[in-house]
Design a protein around this motif. Structure first.
Motif, PDB file in Angstrom:
ATOM      1  N   ASP A  50       0.814  -1.224   0.000  1.00 37.37           N
ATOM      2  CA  ASP A  50       0.000   0.000   0.000  1.00 37.37           C
ATOM      3  C   ASP A  50       0.844   1.269   0.000  1.00 37.37           C
ATOM      4  O   ASP A  50       0.303   2.372  -0.061  1.00 37.37           O
ATOM      5  N   ALA A  51       2.162   1.114   0.094  1.00 39.92           N
ATOM      6  CA  ALA A  51       3.051   2.281   0.074  1.00 39.92           C
ATOM      7  C   ALA A  51       3.212   2.784  -1.358  1.00 39.92           C
ATOM      8  O   ALA A  51       3.256   2.000  -2.306  1.00 39.92           O
ATOM      9  N   GLU A  52       3.289   4.101  -1.495  1.00 42.88           N
ATOM     10  CA  GLU A  52       3.478   4.716  -2.811  1.00 42.88           C
ATOM     11  C   GLU A  52       4.684   5.630  -2.755  1.00 42.88           C
ATOM     12  O   GLU A  52       4.759   6.525  -1.913  1.00 42.88           O
ATOM     13  N   ILE A  53       5.632   5.370  -3.657  1.00 36.57           N
ATOM     14  CA  ILE A  53       6.814   6.221  -3.711  1.00 36.57           C
ATOM     15  C   ILE A  53       6.982   6.795  -5.113  1.00 36.57           C
ATOM     16  O   ILE A  53       6.477   6.244  -6.089  1.00 36.57           O
ATOM     17  N   LEU A  54       7.714   7.898  -5.165  1.00 36.38           N
ATOM     18  CA  LEU A  54       8.038   8.555  -6.423  1.00 36.38           C
ATOM     19  C   LEU A  54       9.549   8.501  -6.593  1.00 36.38           C
ATOM     20  O   LEU A  54      10.292   8.856  -5.679  1.00 36.38           O
ATOM     21  N   VAL A  55       9.989   8.029  -7.754  1.00 37.72           N
ATOM     22  CA  VAL A  55      11.412   7.977  -8.083  1.00 37.72           C
ATOM     23  C   VAL A  55      11.645   8.955  -9.222  1.00 37.72           C
ATOM     24  O   VAL A  55      11.040   8.823 -10.292  1.00 37.72           O
ATOM     25  N   VAL A  56      12.510   9.956  -8.988  1.00 37.98           N
ATOM     26  CA  VAL A  56      12.785  10.989  -9.984  1.00 37.98           C
ATOM     27  C   VAL A  56      14.244  10.885 -10.394  1.00 37.98           C
ATOM     28  O   VAL A  56      15.146  11.088  -9.571  1.00 37.98           O
ATOM     29  N   ASP A  57      14.478  10.566 -11.666  1.00 38.85           N
ATOM     30  CA  ASP A  57      15.839  10.459 -12.193  1.00 38.85           C
ATOM     31  C   ASP A  57      15.754  10.626 -13.701  1.00 38.85           C
ATOM     32  O   ASP A  57      14.876  10.035 -14.339  1.00 38.85           O
ATOM     33  N   ASP A  81      10.934  11.548 -15.079  1.00 36.61           N
ATOM     34  CA  ASP A  81      12.228  11.683 -15.737  1.00 36.61           C
ATOM     35  C   ASP A  81      12.889  13.043 -15.502  1.00 36.61           C
ATOM     36  O   ASP A  81      13.915  13.336 -16.102  1.00 36.61           O
ATOM     37  N   GLY A  82      12.319  13.863 -14.639  1.00 39.83           N
ATOM     38  CA  GLY A  82      12.940  15.155 -14.358  1.00 39.83           C
ATOM     39  C   GLY A  82      12.136  15.973 -13.370  1.00 39.83           C
ATOM     40  O   GLY A  82      11.052  15.573 -12.917  1.00 39.83           O
ATOM     41  N   GLY A  83      12.681  17.143 -13.040  1.00 40.11           N
ATOM     42  CA  GLY A  83      12.071  18.017 -12.055  1.00 40.11           C
ATOM     43  C   GLY A  83      10.684  18.502 -12.423  1.00 40.11           C
ATOM     44  O   GLY A  83       9.786  18.545 -11.582  1.00 40.11           O
ATOM     45  N   ALA A  84      10.474  18.867 -13.689  1.00 38.04           N
ATOM     46  CA  ALA A  84       9.169  19.389 -14.107  1.00 38.04           C
ATOM     47  C   ALA A  84       8.081  18.333 -13.942  1.00 38.04           C
ATOM     48  O   ALA A  84       6.999  18.612 -13.416  1.00 38.04           O
ATOM     49  N   GLN A  85       8.359  17.105 -14.374  1.00 40.89           N
ATOM     50  CA  GLN A  85       7.378  16.030 -14.230  1.00 40.89           C
ATOM     51  C   GLN A  85       7.141  15.733 -12.752  1.00 40.89           C
ATOM     52  O   GLN A  85       6.005  15.488 -12.331  1.00 40.89           O
ATOM     53  N   CYS A  86       8.179  15.768 -11.953  1.00 42.59           N
ATOM     54  CA  CYS A  86       8.053  15.561 -10.510  1.00 42.59           C
ATOM     55  C   CYS A  86       7.116  16.595  -9.902  1.00 42.59           C
ATOM     56  O   CYS A  86       6.217  16.243  -9.122  1.00 42.59           O
TER      57      CYS A  86
END
Length: 185
Positions: A50-57, A81-86
């Motif tokens: 149930d955990a949700e994480i975001l990976v930005v790279d 894939d980058g800061g804007a999408q994050c």
């Protein structure tokens, strides 16, 4: 040689000539790497479906590696894939944890972090954010903590360190570490 584009970065190239002293092969590197990959196994003690994480790279391979390391945990992984999408994603929904690469084009991880913290109604305003970086030199962790990151994870990512981060920063109610729970569900 140097290739440079203002605001994007620079690439430096050089050729190094080296005299061959002995042409006897020192080993079969490819076979050793293949054997290591075939015999490598990592068994996580974390199960958090149930955990949700975001990976930005910005590097797709790095995102895939992190996703693979997390596969057995069944954590829900969203990647950017980058800061804007994050920034778009953190305004749309809540994540329990964010892994944010430092060195990205256009908007690096530090800039992205500051933008997240400045968002007025962000569902992720209090979400722990861990910087991902190959910059593991002395004093780097302290620099990142001063910038506002909650922690520091160096690349290449070691599974045990990743697991320790998950145990520390994911909400405790989301982590099921009992293998029986994992098998039964």
């Amino acid at each position: 040689q140097v290739e440079s584009e203002y605001g994007k970065g620079s690439k430096f190239f050089f050729e190094l000539e080296q005299k061959i002293i002995d042409d006897t092969p020192i080993g079969d590197f490819e076979t050793k790497v293949r054997q290591a990959a075939d015999t490598y196994s990592y068994d996580t003690s974390i199960y958090a479906p149930d955990a949700e994480i975001l990976v930005v790279d910005d590097n797709a391979v790095n995102r895939k590696v992190l996703r693979s390391l997390l596969k057995e945990t069944q954590i829900q992984v969203t990647d950017a894939d980058g800061g804007a999408q994050c920034l778009r994603l953190v305004q749309e929904r809540h994540f329990d944890l964010i892994f944010l690469d430092h060195m990205m084009p256009e908007m690096d991880g530090v800039e992205t972090l500051h933008h997240i913290k400045d968002l007025p109604q962000c569902p992720c305003k209090d979400t722990p954010i861990i910087v991902l970086t190959a910059n593991a030199v002395s004093g780097a962790k302290e620099k990142y903590l001063l910038e506002g990151f909650d922690d520091f994870l160096s690349k290449p990512i070691m599974p045990k360190k990743l697991e320790a981060m998950l145990k520390t920063y994911l909400p405790k109610g989301l982590i099921l570490s009992d293998k029986v729970n994992k098998i039964d569900t």
